[in-house]
Design an enzyme around this catalytic site. Structure first.
Site, short mmCIF file in Angstrom:
data_model
loop_
_atom_site.label_atom_id
_atom_site.label_comp_id
_atom_site.label_asym_id
_atom_site.label_seq_id
_atom_site.Cartn_x
_atom_site.Cartn_y
_atom_site.Cartn_z
N SER A 111 0.79 -1.23 0.00
CA SER A 111 0.00 0.00 0.00
C SER A 111 0.83 1.29 0.00
O SER A 111 0.29 2.35 -0.26
CB SER A 111 -0.99 0.02 1.17
N LYS A 128 -6.12 5.16 7.64
CA LYS A 128 -4.94 5.86 7.12
C LYS A 128 -5.18 7.36 7.01
O LYS A 128 -4.28 8.15 7.29
CB LYS A 128 -4.52 5.26 5.78
#
Length: 149
Positions: A41, A86
């Site tokens: 990611s 996030k």
């Protein structure tokens, strides 16, 4: 080219094997040390970090820009898991902008932390164009994430 002996049952015969793969040769060494990063990611952000090191000037113009996304060999940014966590973490650290994979936009926009602008990116080129606008202070027309995508 050399041959090897076949391992299958029956009469032994000479074989030649070919393995297809992708390899990259760079005119410099890339050595990334990861502390607590697992999975792909951070691909977009690593790619942008390398780009920033190889080009003159500051890629962000001093603005606090965070982001996420996988990246393939063609520069396509892919979705990741846990986008909501996030964005919260990035804002808690002071980020003003968050480069968001297009496929994660709808989910991320449902609960955008106050003061964080979610910037929609499909490719590395999109991310670089957005960073150019952020550096210049021209953020009104950035492609932003919406609940609809």
């Amino acid at each position: 080219m050399t041959t090897a002996q076949s391992a299958d049952a029956g009469a032994k015969r000479a074989i030649v094997g070919i393995s297809a793969g992708t390899d990259h040769t760079f005119p410099f060494t890339i050595d990334i040390k990861l502390a607590d990063v697992g999975g792909p990611s951070a691909g977009l952000m690593f790619a942008l970090g390398i780009y920033d090191k190889l080009t003159p000037g500051s890629l962000t113009g001093g603005k606090f820009v965070a982001g996420t996304g996988t990246i393939d060999d063609n520069g396509k940014v892919g979705p990741i898991g846990g986008i909501e966590m996030k964005t919260v973490g990035a804002r808690d650290k002071g980020a003003q902008f968050f480069l968001t994979p297009a496929d994660n936009c709808a989910s991320a926009a449902k609960d955008t932390p106050s003061g964080l602008t979610l910037v929609k990116v499909n490719t590395m080129g999109d991310a670089l164009a957005a960073l150019k606008d952020i550096r210049a202070g021209s953020t009104a027309d950035l492609p932003k994430c919406t609940v609809g995508g």
